[in-house]
Motif scaffolding. Structure first.
Motif, PDB file in Angstrom:
ATOM      1  N   ASP A   1       0.822  -1.203   0.000  1.00  0.00           N
ATOM      2  CA  ASP A   1       0.000   0.000   0.000  1.00  0.00           C
ATOM      3  C   ASP A   1       0.859   1.257   0.000  1.00  0.00           C
ATOM      4  OD1 ASP A   1      -2.587  -1.400   0.319  1.00  0.00           O
ATOM      5  OD2 ASP A   1      -1.746  -1.955   2.273  1.00  0.00           O
ATOM      6  N   LEU A   2       2.059   1.151   0.532  1.00  0.00           N
ATOM      7  CA  LEU A   2       2.966   2.292   0.554  1.00  0.00           C
ATOM      8  C   LEU A   2       4.401   1.791   0.500  1.00  0.00           C
ATOM      9  CD1 LEU A   2       3.178   5.430   0.918  1.00  0.00           C
ATOM     10  CD2 LEU A   2       3.582   4.969   3.344  1.00  0.00           C
ATOM     11  N   VAL A   3       5.184   2.401  -0.397  1.00  0.00           N
ATOM     12  CA  VAL A   3       6.630   2.179  -0.429  1.00  0.00           C
ATOM     13  C   VAL A   3       7.293   3.462   0.057  1.00  0.00           C
ATOM     14  CG1 VAL A   3       8.643   1.675  -1.845  1.00  0.00           C
ATOM     15  CG2 VAL A   3       6.472   0.519  -2.308  1.00  0.00           C
ATOM     16  N   VAL A   4       8.207   3.333   1.015  1.00  0.00           N
ATOM     17  CA  VAL A   4       8.856   4.476   1.643  1.00  0.00           C
ATOM     18  C   VAL A   4      10.301   4.556   1.168  1.00  0.00           C
ATOM     19  CG1 VAL A   4       9.549   5.490   3.842  1.00  0.00           C
ATOM     20  CG2 VAL A   4       7.354   4.307   3.660  1.00  0.00           C
ATOM     21  N   LEU A   5      10.686   5.737   0.662  1.00  0.00           N
ATOM     22  CA  LEU A   5      12.071   6.009   0.237  1.00  0.00           C
ATOM     23  C   LEU A   5      12.459   7.369   0.810  1.00  0.00           C
ATOM     24  CD1 LEU A   5      11.381   4.960  -3.396  1.00  0.00           C
ATOM     25  CD2 LEU A   5      13.360   4.036  -2.210  1.00  0.00           C
ATOM     26  N   VAL A   6      12.687   7.402   2.121  1.00  0.00           N
ATOM     27  CA  VAL A   6      12.997   8.669   2.784  1.00  0.00           C
ATOM     28  C   VAL A   6      14.438   8.645   3.279  1.00  0.00           C
ATOM     29  CG1 VAL A   6      10.592   9.056   3.408  1.00  0.00           C
ATOM     30  CG2 VAL A   6      12.076   7.832   5.002  1.00  0.00           C
ATOM     31  N   GLY A   7      14.854   9.720   3.959  1.00  0.00           N
ATOM     32  CA  GLY A   7      16.212   9.752   4.497  1.00  0.00           C
ATOM     33  C   GLY A   7      17.282   9.757   3.427  1.00  0.00           C
ATOM     34  N   ASN A   8      16.998  10.417   2.285  1.00  0.00           N
ATOM     35  CA  ASN A   8      17.999  10.586   1.229  1.00  0.00           C
ATOM     36  C   ASN A   8      18.323   9.311   0.450  1.00  0.00           C
ATOM     37  OD1 ASN A   8      18.622  13.438   1.406  1.00  0.00           O
ATOM     38  ND2 ASN A   8      19.598  12.979   3.372  1.00  0.00           N
ATOM     39  N   VAL A   9      17.469   8.315   0.508  1.00  0.00           N
ATOM     40  CA  VAL A   9      17.732   7.076  -0.227  1.00  0.00           C
ATOM     41  C   VAL A   9      17.963   7.358  -1.714  1.00  0.00           C
ATOM     42  CG1 VAL A   9      16.722   4.900  -1.016  1.00  0.00           C
ATOM     43  CG2 VAL A   9      16.560   5.554   1.391  1.00  0.00           C
ATOM     44  N   MET A  10      17.120   8.186  -2.321  1.00  0.00           N
ATOM     45  CA  MET A  10      17.218   8.418  -3.764  1.00  0.00           C
ATOM     46  C   MET A  10      18.526   9.081  -4.179  1.00  0.00           C
ATOM     47  SD  MET A  10      14.627   7.090  -5.312  1.00  0.00           S
ATOM     48  CE  MET A  10      15.012   7.774  -6.929  1.00  0.00           C
ATOM     49  N   VAL A  11      19.115   9.879  -3.306  1.00  0.00           N
ATOM     50  CA  VAL A  11      20.353  10.579  -3.688  1.00  0.00           C
ATOM     51  C   VAL A  11      21.603   9.790  -3.304  1.00  0.00           C
ATOM     52  CG1 VAL A  11      19.342  12.869  -3.745  1.00  0.00           C
ATOM     53  CG2 VAL A  11      20.252  12.004  -1.582  1.00  0.00           C
ATOM     54  N   PHE A  12      21.398   8.590  -2.746  1.00  0.00           N
ATOM     55  CA  PHE A  12      22.524   7.704  -2.449  1.00  0.00           C
ATOM     56  C   PHE A  12      22.571   6.488  -3.379  1.00  0.00           C
ATOM     57  CE2 PHE A  12      22.854   9.517   1.984  1.00  0.00           C
ATOM     58  CZ  PHE A  12      24.164   9.926   1.864  1.00  0.00           C
ATOM     59  N   LEU A  13      21.652   6.421  -4.345  1.00  0.00           N
ATOM     60  CA  LEU A  13      21.661   5.299  -5.283  1.00  0.00           C
ATOM     61  C   LEU A  13      22.895   5.344  -6.177  1.00  0.00           C
ATOM     62  CD1 LEU A  13      17.931   5.370  -6.436  1.00  0.00           C
ATOM     63  CD2 LEU A  13      18.959   3.820  -4.761  1.00  0.00           C
ATOM     64  N   ALA A  14      23.170   4.234  -6.837  1.00  0.00           N
ATOM     65  CA  ALA A  14      24.247   4.212  -7.831  1.00  0.00           C
ATOM     66  C   ALA A  14      23.882   5.134  -8.991  1.00  0.00           C
ATOM     67  CB  ALA A  14      24.477   2.787  -8.335  1.00  0.00           C
ATOM     68  N   ASP A  15      24.898   5.769  -9.546  1.00  0.00           N
ATOM     69  CA  ASP A  15      24.662   6.694 -10.658  1.00  0.00           C
ATOM     70  C   ASP A  15      23.881   6.016 -11.781  1.00  0.00           C
ATOM     71  OD1 ASP A  15      25.990   8.714  -9.386  1.00  0.00           O
ATOM     72  OD2 ASP A  15      27.885   8.435 -10.453  1.00  0.00           O
ATOM     73  N   GLY A  16      22.868   6.696 -12.259  1.00  0.00           N
ATOM     74  CA  GLY A  16      22.124   6.211 -13.405  1.00  0.00           C
ATOM     75  C   GLY A  16      21.107   5.126 -13.120  1.00  0.00           C
ATOM     76  N   THR A  17      20.866   4.808 -11.839  1.00  0.00           N
ATOM     77  CA  THR A  17      19.928   3.725 -11.518  1.00  0.00           C
ATOM     78  C   THR A  17      18.593   4.244 -10.974  1.00  0.00           C
ATOM     79  OG1 THR A  17      20.760   3.450  -9.255  1.00  0.00           O
ATOM     80  CG2 THR A  17      21.832   2.169 -11.000  1.00  0.00           C
ATOM     81  N   GLU A  18      18.405   5.562 -10.957  1.00  0.00           N
ATOM     82  CA  GLU A  18      17.207   6.120 -10.346  1.00  0.00           C
ATOM     83  C   GLU A  18      15.928   5.619 -11.020  1.00  0.00           C
ATOM     84  OE1 GLU A  18      20.648   8.837  -9.590  1.00  0.00           O
ATOM     85  OE2 GLU A  18      19.788   7.917 -11.400  1.00  0.00           O
TER      86      GLU A  18
END
Length: 225
Positions: free
Chosen positions: A115-132
């Motif tokens: 029902d909800l996927v959480v991506l908080v605490g800067n998860v998106m800006v710590f991913l591998a380059d180009g994998t967003e």
């Protein structure tokens, strides 16, 4: 297949202060539940939550206390161990955002839609380059009907090893991944958007809009469940 290193992994010892900082805040009784309070409003009663990059477990644990079924995912062994010490009742799966799919979750006995996927605490800006976009596409595939995504990260002044992720680039990646933006705010208390921190509520691009009594889409329509 060998996955490219994430920005978090490349940070090395520079990451050590994260877990320590939040452990001190929790121990001192500070309010660290802002993300969880907003997430709770986006969920039905006893909702299914996938917390990707759950860190030391504070958001996942707070949602569990609120009665939701939470699956916490954290590939960093140090943070996962800290989570288990701090919140011993919270199970943490050693899965990476780039390899999340129904089979991987089912292999751990976990639900395959949420029902909800959480991506908080800067998860998106710590991913591998180009994998967003890849990660966002994986997230989309794990949403239950009506499911949503809660995302938050620093737009400036964030951790030194994190990437800069301009709003327009993130929104373009969201659209290219089959998702849409239902809400943008500047904090988890829904302050107006600013250039310091970004909070988004997303849903599948083919999901119906929830309408308010004013006839406008309600991006965070609460349920009566």
């Amino acid at each position: 297949m060998t996955l490219p290193p994430t920005r978090w992994e490349l940070g090395g010892q520079a990451n050590d202060g994260y877990g320590r900082k939040f452990a001190e805040l929790v121990a001192s009784g500070e309010d660290v539940d802002g993300e969880a309070r907003l997430a709770d409003t986006l969920l039905p009663r006893h909702g299914r939550v996938l917390d990707i990059g759950s860190g030391m477990g504070r958001v996942a644990a707070a949602l569990s206390v609120r009665g939701h079924h939470v699956v916490a995912v954290e590939p960093d062994a140090t943070l996962a161990e800290q989570s288990r010490r701090t919140y011993p009742d919270l199970e943490v799966l050693p899965l990476d955002a780039r390899s999340l799919d129904p089979d991987a979750l089912a292999g751990h006995g976990s639900p395959t839609s949420y029902d909800l996927v959480v991506l908080v605490g800067n998860v998106m800006v710590f991913l591998a380059d180009g994998t967003e976009r890849e990660v966002l596409e994986r997230v989309r595939s794990l949403l239950a009907p009506g499911g949503r995504v809660l995302v938050g990260f620093h737009l400036r002044g964030g951790p030194p090893t994190a990437r800069a992720y301009p709003v327009e680039e993130f929104v373009a990646d969201v659209g290219a991944s089959g998702l849409r933006v239902d809400l943008r705010a500047g904090s988890y208390e829904l302050h107006p958007p600013d250039d310091g921190y970004g909070v988004w509520v997303l849903s599948r691009d083919d999901a119906p809009h929830v309408m308010t009594s004013l006839g406008h889409p309600n991006p965070i329509g609460a349920t009566d469940g």
